[in-house]
Scaffold this motif. Structure first.
Motif, PDB file in Angstrom:
ATOM      1  N   ALA A 134      45.693 -32.286 -19.456  1.00  0.00           N
ATOM      2  CA  ALA A 134      47.136 -32.463 -19.643  1.00  0.00           C
ATOM      3  C   ALA A 134      47.905 -31.215 -19.223  1.00  0.00           C
ATOM      4  CB  ALA A 134      47.428 -32.806 -21.104  1.00  0.00           C
TER       5      ALA A 134
ATOM      6  N   GLU B  79      43.181 -31.711 -23.523  1.00  0.00           N
ATOM      7  CA  GLU B  79      44.205 -30.667 -23.499  1.00  0.00           C
ATOM      8  C   GLU B  79      44.220 -29.948 -22.157  1.00  0.00           C
ATOM      9  OE1 GLU B  79      43.434 -28.111 -26.748  1.00  0.00           O
ATOM     10  OE2 GLU B  79      43.758 -29.654 -28.285  1.00  0.00           O
TER      11      GLU B  79
ATOM     12  N   LEU C 203      46.943 -34.426 -28.143  1.00  0.00           N
ATOM     13  CA  LEU C 203      48.357 -34.285 -27.844  1.00  0.00           C
ATOM     14  C   LEU C 203      49.138 -33.779 -29.050  1.00  0.00           C
ATOM     15  CD1 LEU C 203      48.919 -37.517 -25.710  1.00  0.00           C
ATOM     16  CD2 LEU C 203      48.526 -35.176 -24.929  1.00  0.00           C
TER      17      LEU C 203
END
Length: 758
Positions: A363, A360, A15
């Motif tokens: 997300a 990643e 993140l």
């Protein structure tokens, strides 16, 4: 505990890396949102278009019965099957109110029941029951929720008849009250000679429908004018009792179809069939004259044809969008290969590197799914405004809903993006900073798809697909298949995108060789820049492979979509004009003598006869540049010893070329030449070349044709003046052989003009 700390570190670092590389994250997210939106818009648009087809199918059937599209009517007619007792209607009433309505599969907005007796004769009070003294026929009836949908012009709603000695209070329609001169308080007698029964009645109120077009009305209000309405308690206890007095029982259900999706239609058909089977078990001989099931079946036929068109248009787009997502995520991974190599050199394990990419990807994918779904809904609504290619002037909008198929398409795109990000990361996680720098300086080995010769295999498959297409003649005809399966040969549907993708990959294989040849030529010059540029492009094809493929696919997708949309526009325009015969076709309305019915409406196209103004009147209409008369009648021709049934189309040869739709491929000769042939031979006929070939005829041969007109059968001794392959409004499979002749010759044989089209 150590594993959990490492797992938490993977999420935290992933993140933070997304936030630190805002530009790359935003670019990747923007590309994913665009890809997800485009791939979700395909099933959403298909669902919206199919729902519009469904509405049109239901609207046609509903308009004929004057009912809402999602209406069900169950009707028991005792005049056909015999009257029944009130008790026998209870089981069906309970079923339809409970599990039956639920089995229909849609929310119920209106539920109405109607019961009535056999016809009585209405007499003035006094005991004279002679036939000539009757005021007319009348029927006792009760209807659920009637009071909420009528307006009393006089009196009150009748009270339940609890005292057998008192007259039964009834409601009389305003039309019947005016016809018979009835007023509130009048006392009458309902008498049935067959049952030997007389029932005194008193007019309690006179009613009009509050809204004749409301969904409540199971029958048109005018159809109920002879019914004397009583409360349910009166009908049950005083009128019906234990005798078989219920001559008609009606249950009317209106459902809310706003939440319907095309995926629900098969279940609705099955549910309606199950309800009808149970209805027949509980009360045999009950009919189902109004139901959307026929519209559902017509919709399924229309969707089967529409699926071919949408598949041909959308499969290449879906394929290219998926390729776009794969290449985009691969490009993002390539931008991080140096970072991955540094992390590996500082002790990061391969699974941690892959974990970063997985977190990643998930997300960004989930965020892209939400944003892409919103964008897909907007795109679908915009596509619903298109009248033709890049024309957004349509005056209607589609009903757009987020369907399961759309969500599955979005999840597929997100899943593919995650896989496309993880797989290159898995390969990059094996590299060190040394191997990465070597790869950057000079390609150590070719990409896996070149080592596996995937590009060559796809190119050969493309050539095979073009061979099949040339053999079968048409993408849509081939896709429909002999068995009616639009995906019988899926290769032909992906052929355009397959050709684009394979040629792009093949070009990337050949391009380094071209650059090497260019570098060799540059060594013969004094240009250092050309030499360095050529060698850089020859040695590092990976640096430009992904952007080049994206550029090729994007441009190719735009060109393919524009050309296909233009082709479909032209095909649709020609198909509609061929069906009508010209820009506008006028048909005489005639007069329909069909008796009125609560379940049918007059159909203007089936009416007999018709009246037309002189052609000069039509030519004066604004925007009309030409008009002509055309008449179409059944015909039969005698060829040898056999008769052939077909269609005769009479035309006005002078005005036909200026008004009718015509294309050069309809006939081997020009239209003007064909009209000249009819002018030279007033009794001449134009016939199809297939008919000539099958019957062994040729131009100049004689035919006897019998034309069936509204005024009788006209015998014409005609000469074959010319041949054609197609003619506007003529479909060989449905209409049989075609005979085109002079309309004036037919009218002369008939002794005067007859109804015609214009």
């Amino acid at each position: 505990m150590s594993f959990l700390h490492r797992l938490a570190a993977v999420f935290s670092v992933s993140l933070k890396r997304l936030w630190a590389q805002k530009g790359l994250t935003a670019a990747t997210l923007l590309g994913l949102v665009a890809g997800v939106a485009m791939i979700m818009a395909v099933p959403l648009y298909a669902d919206a278009v199919n729902f519009r087809v469904l509405q049109e199918q239901l609207g046609r059937s509903a308009d004929r019965a004057h009912k809402p599209p999602f209406a069900y009517l169950y009707d028991y007619i005792g005049s056909w099957a015999g009257p029944v007792t009130w008790a026998k209607t209870r089981a069906l009433d309970d079923y339809l109110r409970g599990s039956g309505a639920a089995s229909l599969g849609l929310p119920v907005t209106v539920f109405t029941s109607h019961f009535e007796t056999d016809a009585y004769r209405l007499y003035p009070a006094g005991g004279n029951y002679a036939a000539d003294a009757a005021l007319g026929p009348a029927t006792f009836a009760t209807a659920e929720n009637l009071a909420a949908h009528i307006t009393l012009t006089a009196g009150t709603f009748p009270a339940p008849a609890t005292d057998p000695a008192e007259p039964v209070e009834v409601l009389v329609s305003d039309a019947r009250a005016n016809e018979l001169g009835l007023q509130v308080g009048d006392e009458l007698v309902m008498f049935s000679a067959d049952a030997g029964r007389e029932v005194p009645v008193r007019v309690a109120g006179i009613w009009l429908p509050a809204d004749p077009d409301a969904d409540y009305w199971y029958f048109p209000p005018d159809f109920l004018s002879e019914r004397l309405f009583v409360p349910l308690e009166t009908f049950r206890d005083r009128i019906a009792g234990d005798a078989p007095a219920v001559n008609r029982a009606v249950w009317y259900v209106v459902a809310d179809g706003r939440g319907l999706t095309t995926e629900n239609v098969p279940g609705l058909v099955t549910g309606a069939a199950a309800v009808m089977r149970q209805v027949e078990n509980l009360l045999p001989d009950t009919r189902n004259p109004i139901t959307p099931v026929d519209g559902f079946r017509g919709y399924q036929r229309a969707v089967a044809e529409l699926t071919v068109l949408l598949a041909a248009f959308n499969v290449p787009i879906i394929t290219l969008v998926l390729a776009f997502i794969v290449l985009l995520t691969g490009l993002a991974v390539d931008q991080r290969r140096n970072e991955i190599a540094v992390m590996r050199g500082r002790g990061a394990t391969p699974w941690q590197v892959v974990g970063f990419a997985l977190v990643e990807g998930v997300a960004l994918g989930l965020l892209a799914l939400v944003l892409g779904a919103l964008l897909a809904l907007a795109l679908t609504q915009l596509m619903g405004q298109t009248r033709s290619f890049m024309d957004f002037s349509a005056g209607y909008s589609l009903r757009v809903a987020l369907t399961q198929a759309g969500l599955r398409a979005g999840l597929l795109a997100v899943g593919l993006a995650v896989v496309a990000q993880v797989l290159p990361t898995l390969s990059a996680s094996r590299e060190t900073i040394i191997t990465y720098k070597q790869e950057q300086a000079r390609a150590v080995r070719k990409p896996w798809w070149q080592r596996a010769w995937i590009d060559v295999a796809l190119f050969l498959l493309t050539l095979y697909g073009f061979y099949l297409l040339r053999q079968q003649g048409s993408l849509l005809a081939a896709g429909a298949g002999a068995a009616g399966d639009p995906f019988r040969n899926p290769l032909l549907f992906v052929l355009p995108s397959l050709a684009v993708f394979s040629l792009a990959l093949l070009f990337l294989r050949v391009f380094p060789w071209v650059m090497e040849a260019f570098s060799w030529l540059a060594t013969r010059t004094d240009s250092v820049g050309l030499l360095l540029g050529g060698r850089q492009l020859a040695r590092t094809p990976r640096a430009y492979a992904m952007p080049l493929i994206l550029l090729v696919l994007t441009v190719s997708l735009a060109a393919f979509s524009a050309s296909l949309a233009r082709t479909l526009d032209l095909q649709l325009n020609d198909a509609m004009r061929y069906r009508a015969g010209a820009d506008v076709k006028l048909i005489g309305a005639g007069v329909d003598f069909t008796p009125p019915s609560p379940f049918s409406a007059p159909d203007a196209e089936t009416a007999k006869g018709g009246l037309f103004l002189p052609l000069e009147e039509y030519r004066t209409f604004p925007g009309v540049t030409a008009a002509t008369r055309v008449a179409r009648y059944p015909a039969s021709a005698t060829v040898g010893e056999s008769d052939v049934t077909g269609t005769f189309i009479g035309i006005d040869r002078a005005g036909f070329p200026a008004a009718a739709f015509w294309r050069y491929d309809f006939a081997p000769g020009r239209l003007g030449a064909l009209m000249n042939e009819l002018a030279a031979a007033p009794d001449g006929l134009l016939v199809s070349r297939d008919f000539l070939r099958q019957r062994g005829l040729r131009e100049g041969d004689l035919l006897r044709v019998a034309v069936t007109t509204p005024d009788g059968v006209m015998e014409l001794d005609a000469q074959i003046a010319g041949a054609l392959d197609y003619f506007p409004t003529w479909y060989a499979a449905a209409d049989g052989p075609l005979f085109v002749g002079n309309l004036d010759t037919l009218f002369a044989a008939a002794g005067g003009d007859m109804a015609s089209e214009g």
